[in-house]
Write an enzyme that holds these catalytic residues in place. Sequence first.
Site, PDB file in Angstrom:
ATOM      1  CG  MET A 163      41.630  52.563  40.642  1.00  0.00           C
ATOM      2  SD  MET A 163      40.864  51.166  39.760  1.00  0.00           S
ATOM      3  CE  MET A 163      40.410  50.078  41.100  1.00  0.00           C
ATOM      4  CE1 TYR A 446      37.536  43.525  46.791  1.00  0.00           C
ATOM      5  CE2 TYR A 446      38.785  44.742  48.432  1.00  0.00           C
ATOM      6  CZ  TYR A 446      38.572  43.593  47.717  1.00  0.00           C
ATOM      7  OH  TYR A 446      39.373  42.513  47.923  1.00  0.00           O
ATOM      8  CD  GLU A 447      38.413  47.608  42.743  1.00  0.00           C
ATOM      9  OE1 GLU A 447      38.055  48.410  41.865  1.00  0.00           O
ATOM     10  OE2 GLU A 447      39.319  47.869  43.554  1.00  0.00           O
ATOM     11  N   GLY A 448      33.098  48.091  42.691  1.00  0.00           N
ATOM     12  CA  GLY A 448      31.717  48.060  42.229  1.00  0.00           C
ATOM     13  C   GLY A 448      30.967  46.991  42.989  1.00  0.00           C
TER      14      GLY A 448
END
Length: 600
Positions: A163, A446-448
């Site tokens: 991603m 990570y991932e927001g």
Amino acid sequence: MWTYEAPVADMLHVLTRVLAAPASWAEQPAFAELDADTAAEVLAQAGRFASEVLAPTNAPGDLHGCTWTPAGVTTPPGYRAAYRAFVDGGWPALACTPEAGGQGLPQLLNMALFEMLAAANHGWTMYPGLLHGAYEVVLHHAVPELRARYLAQLVSGEWLGTMCLTEPQAGSDLGQVRTKAELIAGAAANGAPVAITGSKIFISGGDSDLTDNLVHLVLCRLVDAPAGTKGLSLALVPKVLPDGSRNAVFCDGIEHKMGIHGSATCQMRFDRAQGWLIGEPNRGLAAMFLMMNAARLHVAMQGVGHLEAATQNAWRYAAERLQMRAPQRPIDAARNVATGAGPDPIAWHPAMRRTLLTLRARTDACRTIAYWCALLLDEADHHPDAARRAAAADHVAILTPVAKSLFTELGHRSADEALQVWGGYGYVHDYGIEQTVRDSRIAMIYEGTNEIQAIDLVQRKLLDDGGARAGALIDELAQEVARCAAQPALQAFAETLADQLVRWRETLAALQAGRADDGEYPLRVADDVLAGVGHALMCWAWARIARTALDPAHTPAAGGRSAEAWQQSATFGLQWLMPQAQVHWRRALQADAALPFLVA
């Protein structure tokens, strides 16, 4: 020194007894033939892989780390063999649709699998961790030609996916993404060939030696696209092109990180790399959200995995480590009773009992919430009743940011608190807990980041619809209040949970009223709102666990803890951990609390 044994019996107890997952599966045609025995066998096999194959690579992989050369990234010894065993076992295909070559099992079992993988080796798990999200994006948004070319390989795990979102200047602000997509032929449309140019950072598994090909999903911007997130497109860019030639995709280096050293976190460069648009032009973020939400739940399970690993190792060490005379001893203790001499296991000392029970209660609550979220995710996708699907999807929308933030914070905080059990030994690598402290920290970022999860929860999930979805979830949780209130032994659980739901509703009303005059107010208290909601959910989980423990029809799964042990854990959570909720709810109501700007 550090071991991991997949707690299959405890997982099955939550899955089959506490949450009654088989009853939900029976209502869904896709899973109608799945029963508790089959689920038990799947988890047992997954547990053997995690405990026997993957866990032994954890500490050595942390010490060795990844190696970068201009030719590519080499993962630590043992990683390739573990990944090959993972693929040969069919694990990447577990929750993929049979039409795409998958096994068609529920997301619930896949979430349980990834809890085990993260607990066994977080760094290694980063490589297959994005596979299901990549599969979802290609399945639902790619044109048939691209699905035919890439989907089966993602389902099987033959190829890995990445991603590619973040850029040096953008960070969490994806509206600043500059990576350019130039049309090679034809008009801008789904499936159109494009040339991708730009740089991405912090790309997990951006390059590795685990597979021959990688499928990069890249956020990019077409020429003349609108500014901000409304101008983002999504492209599929393979490492190796269909004709076998190497694409112009380069890993320019890997980050030297605080933890997860076995995971290659890459700086990626695309130099007119060939790719194809996925989804509609300028609508790339909508397509990517499938992968981002899957990744957030995957990260949430990392938090649960770290909780479990820290808990079981701390409990074992505390039972074996002898230090001083305990002020009191268990009634059935045989050690040194005749002489009254110490030393005793540190697990008998009040300070350690409090730490160990905190770890256990948090693990039980987070696992229960996580598995419920996965159960709802399956119902949102497969339940034949449209109203049930919609309600489940609404619940998942609220639970996702809470799970990502709550579980990762408790995973890291609990690992840090567990280190105290080892004392000075905990600070050295040999005993394992210091690696868990380091590895678990990234999950809060990570991932927001967890702060972004709180903002998403408050603005988009609680307030933007006037609190309708939140009200429906609160009503769902309130059913447990009624069930517990019907049993005298569970009155404290009923009263505490009822109070939490009242405070949640009061906070919603205050946020709605307060933001009319002060739009920043919800943002100032977002972290506390999420923590309050998280505590309400943990209270619900402990109430459900306690009610199940008292029901003779729901005896714990063989090989796991006793009903009394489950009850003790839930009661400890209620009495010792729930008081913290009041701090968060009080702060969330302080609309006028000062938060000044920092002026040099």
